[in-house]
Design a protein around this motif. Structure first.
Motif, PDB file in Angstrom:
ATOM      1  N   ASP B 283       0.870  -1.154  -0.166  1.00  0.00           N
ATOM      2  CA  ASP B 283       0.061  -0.040   0.021  1.00  0.00           C
ATOM      3  C   ASP B 283       0.963   1.229  -0.064  1.00  0.00           C
ATOM      4  O   ASP B 283       0.471   2.100  -0.268  1.00  0.00           O
ATOM      5  N   GLN B 284       2.017   1.199   0.533  1.00  0.00           N
ATOM      6  CA  GLN B 284       3.013   2.366   0.535  1.00  0.00           C
ATOM      7  C   GLN B 284       3.424   2.557  -0.975  1.00  0.00           C
ATOM      8  O   GLN B 284       3.356   3.609  -1.591  1.00  0.00           O
ATOM      9  N   THR B 286       1.379   1.528  -3.580  1.00  0.00           N
ATOM     10  CA  THR B 286       0.302   2.248  -4.297  1.00  0.00           C
ATOM     11  C   THR B 286      -0.043   3.517  -4.112  1.00  0.00           C
ATOM     12  O   THR B 286      -0.374   4.438  -4.920  1.00  0.00           O
ATOM     13  N   LYS B 287       0.269   4.183  -2.932  1.00  0.00           N
ATOM     14  CA  LYS B 287      -0.029   5.371  -2.382  1.00  0.00           C
ATOM     15  C   LYS B 287       0.892   6.360  -3.179  1.00  0.00           C
ATOM     16  O   LYS B 287       0.082   7.337  -3.876  1.00  0.00           O
ATOM     17  N   LEU B 288       2.218   6.087  -3.357  1.00  0.00           N
ATOM     18  CA  LEU B 288       3.140   6.969  -4.080  1.00  0.00           C
ATOM     19  C   LEU B 288       2.694   6.957  -5.616  1.00  0.00           C
ATOM     20  O   LEU B 288       2.905   7.760  -6.056  1.00  0.00           O
ATOM     21  N   MET B 289       2.182   5.633  -6.150  1.00  0.00           N
ATOM     22  CA  MET B 289       1.880   5.762  -7.515  1.00  0.00           C
ATOM     23  C   MET B 289       0.593   6.466  -7.765  1.00  0.00           C
ATOM     24  O   MET B 289       0.562   7.311  -8.745  1.00  0.00           O
ATOM     25  N   THR B 290      -0.430   6.572  -6.951  1.00  0.00           N
ATOM     26  CA  THR B 290      -1.629   7.313  -7.021  1.00  0.00           C
ATOM     27  C   THR B 290      -0.947   9.005  -7.164  1.00  0.00           C
ATOM     28  O   THR B 290      -1.950   9.813  -7.368  1.00  0.00           O
ATOM     29  N   LEU B 291       0.223   9.311  -6.451  1.00  0.00           N
ATOM     30  CA  LEU B 291       0.647  10.557  -6.579  1.00  0.00           C
ATOM     31  C   LEU B 291       1.610  10.973  -7.742  1.00  0.00           C
ATOM     32  O   LEU B 291       2.194  12.072  -8.037  1.00  0.00           O
TER      33      LEU B 291
END
Ligand SMILES: Nc1ncnc2c1ncn2[C@@H]1O[C@H](COP(=O)(O)OP(=O)(O)O)[C@@H](O)[C@H]1O
Ligand SMILES: [Mg+2]
Lengths: 239, 308
Positions: B283-284, B286-291
């Motif tokens: 999820d870390q 994933t989060k940075l990829m959504t940024l």
């Protein structure tokens, strides 16, 4: 600007979590998605952000088929997503995350601006690590700030009010209004059961059991759902 | 005295942030020879006569001074063991920057084994920074086996920062400390291994004096086929407090063995250990990829933050 066409999602052997959902979200609209817990709202948001792939159906964003696009590509096209459960990072500071979100170096003033918008005193937070020392509410606000720091066309907030009861709804609503003012082609989707957020919606979508149960402008949907778990007043415990 | 060439200059920059000669006292060692030395009124450096190494004497009451003692090897095939002893008087406040950089383009192994002994006087405060770095693409291995011994008198404190991020093929680090009354030791270790590198880090810290404390935090990443063993032992012999934390990320086929141990010999010894090993949380990424980051960029940010 966002179109879901016959989207279904199945996590494995069990029944579909999202069942043949078709939706059109118009440009520059403020849409609130509500519905009971476990109805599939977060799953749908994750499908839009590209975190999970639908088992069936197509997604179009600004006229482009983005069904097979990865998370990164969708983010770069201008989709922003604030998680329901924000992620913690050992070692990354609030400043680091804001810089990544903004996609450039930020000076102190710029970073402070984003934090003060979410009601955090910048000097107390800017160098804090995004680790277990932050409370759920603090994390939630930082999560919102990461979306503000990006110049997105479509912003999706998954239950942004959860856990931030000390912070007023007024501030949250100000954020949404400011985001809309800043960019005329900006579309905002908020997942929430809160009456006060539903009250500022242009459109409301009710999702339950993986399906769209109701959809329309606020004026027609609100009377149907007021007083139900899909539109709870401020005195309810926020979960 | 040896003249410093470009490769050595780069190594000095990597291990001691030296872009020019440092202010304060220093002793530069390159390819087994002295390459520069400066003493001050309060910090004396003498070459040992019985074996390779130096004796450093810091006068009582020396404050706000620094000492740099970096070592670089730029020739293939050098193997050396160097003994450095630090005699630090009472009431000092000094920064000591050590570190070793090896550039090995040849086929023979290059090895530096530094044995550092610190005798820290009453109420003295020492900050100690030690960086290890390797470069060069020869067949020869770059090997570093540091031993650090610390003897801390009443009320003294030491903060050690040990960093090894790149290019060292094999390392076995041993850190031994003995703490007197109210002495305080803080260790921050950062370790990353690549390829088929091996790193062993062993700590044995004895809390002998009442009110003494130790806090050892190791963050490490093992990539590719590398192997790490982290062995942190704190012994509480008095009313003291000790904390160790080994926090590790494994990637690819990396392997990490964490062997924490606590030994309490006194009912008032408060000792705590934490250890966690795992891959980068999905999820870390994933989060940075959504940024807007690619998966690789996201990974780099997570690693850099973790090792910061
Ligand atoms: N990856 C998954 N695997 C299995 N079940 C899931 C997964 N994600 C969500 N679910 C299930 O799908 C349903 C919808 O969840 P969710 O989208 O989180 O609902 P909401 O956000 O409306 O509360 C729930 O029953 C949940 O347990
Ligand atoms: Mg949800």
């Amino acid at each position: 600007m966002l179109e879901l066409k016959n989207i279904s999602f199945n996590a494995g052997d069990k029944a579909d979590i999202i069942k043949n959902v078709s939706l059109n979200i118009d440009e520059n609209k403020f849409t609130v998605i509500t519905g009971p817990n476990g109805g599939g709202k977060s799953t749908l948001a994750r499908i839009i952000a590209g975190i999970i792939k639908p088992t069936d159906g197509k997604i179009y964003f600004c006229g482009n088929d983005i069904t097979d696009m990865a998370i990164t590509e969708r983010a770069r096209l201008g989709i922003g997503f604030a998680f329901q459960q924000p992620v913690r990072f050992k070692g990354l500071s609030v400043m680091d995350l804001l810089k990544i979100a903004a996609g450039k170096e930020l000076n102190m003033d710029e970073a402070c601006k984003y934090l003060s918008e979410v009601g955090l005193c910048a000097k107390d937070y800017i160098n804090r690590e995004i680790n277990a020392s932050l409370s759920g509410g603090e994390l939630k606000r930082i999560e919102i700030a990461t979306v503000i720091a990006r110049d997105v066309k479509l912003a999706i907030f998954d239950e942004p009010e959860a856990g931030i009861d000390i912070w007023s709804f007024k501030n949250l609503i100000n954020i949404f209004e400011k985001m809309r003012r800043e960019r005329s082609d900006r579309t905002i989707i908020v997942i929430s059961h809160q009456e006060r957020i539903l009250n500022i919606a242009d459109d409301i979508i009710v999702i339950a059991d993986g399906q769209v149960k109701k959809k329309g402008i606020r004026e027609t949907i609100m009377p149907d759902i007021i007083g139900t778990p899909s539109a709870v007043g401020p005195c309810h415990k926020m979960v | 005295m040896q003249k410093i060439d470009e490769i050595q200059k780069r190594l000095f920059e990597e291990v001691a942030d030296l872009h020019e000669l440092p202010v304060g006292a220093y002793n530069l060692r390159a390819n087994g020879e002295l390459a520069g030395r400066k003493t001050t009124a309060n910090i004396d450096i003498k070459t040992k006569t019985d074996k390779s190494g130096i004796d450093i004497t810091i006068k009582p009451g020396t404050k706000k001074e620094s000492l740099h003692i970096p070592v670089v090897l730029s020739e293939s095939g050098i193997t050396e063991t160097v003994y450095n002893d630090f005699y630090i008087g009472d009431d000092c406040d000094v920064l000591i920057v050590a570190g070793c950089g090896i550039d090995n383009c040849g086929n023979q192994n290059s090895e530096h084994d530094g044995v550092h002994c610190f005798y820290i006087g009453k109420n003295s405060k020492i900050r100690y920074v030690e960086k290890h770095y390797g470069s060069g693409n020869g067949e020869g291995k770059r090997i570093l086996n540091p031993v650090t011994e610390v003897y801390m008198e009443e009320g003294s404190s030491m903060e050690m920062e040990m960093v090894q991020i790149k290019g060292v093929d094999s390392t076995e680090r041993k850190t031994i400390a003995k703490l007197d009354k109210n002495a305080k030791l803080i260790v921050r270790e950062r370790l990353m291994t690549h390829g088929s590198q091996q790193a062993l880090s062993i700590y044995k810290i004895e809390l002998d004096g009442e009110g003494s404390s130790a806090d050892v935090v190791s963050r490490s990443i093992a990539r590719d086929n590398s192997y790490q063993k982290l062995d942190a032992c704190i012994v509480g012999n008095a009313a003291c407090s000790g904390h160790t934390e080994c926090d590790s990320i494994i990637m690819d086929n990396g392997k990490i063995l964490a062997v924490p141990s606590l030994q309490a010999n006194n009912t008032d010894a408060m000792l705590v250990h934490e250890a966690a090993i795992g891959k980068i949380a999905g999820d870390q990424l994933t989060k940075l990829m959504t940024l807007g980051l690619s998966e690789q960029e996201a990974e780099e940010h997570i690693i850099n933050g973790f090792l910061k």
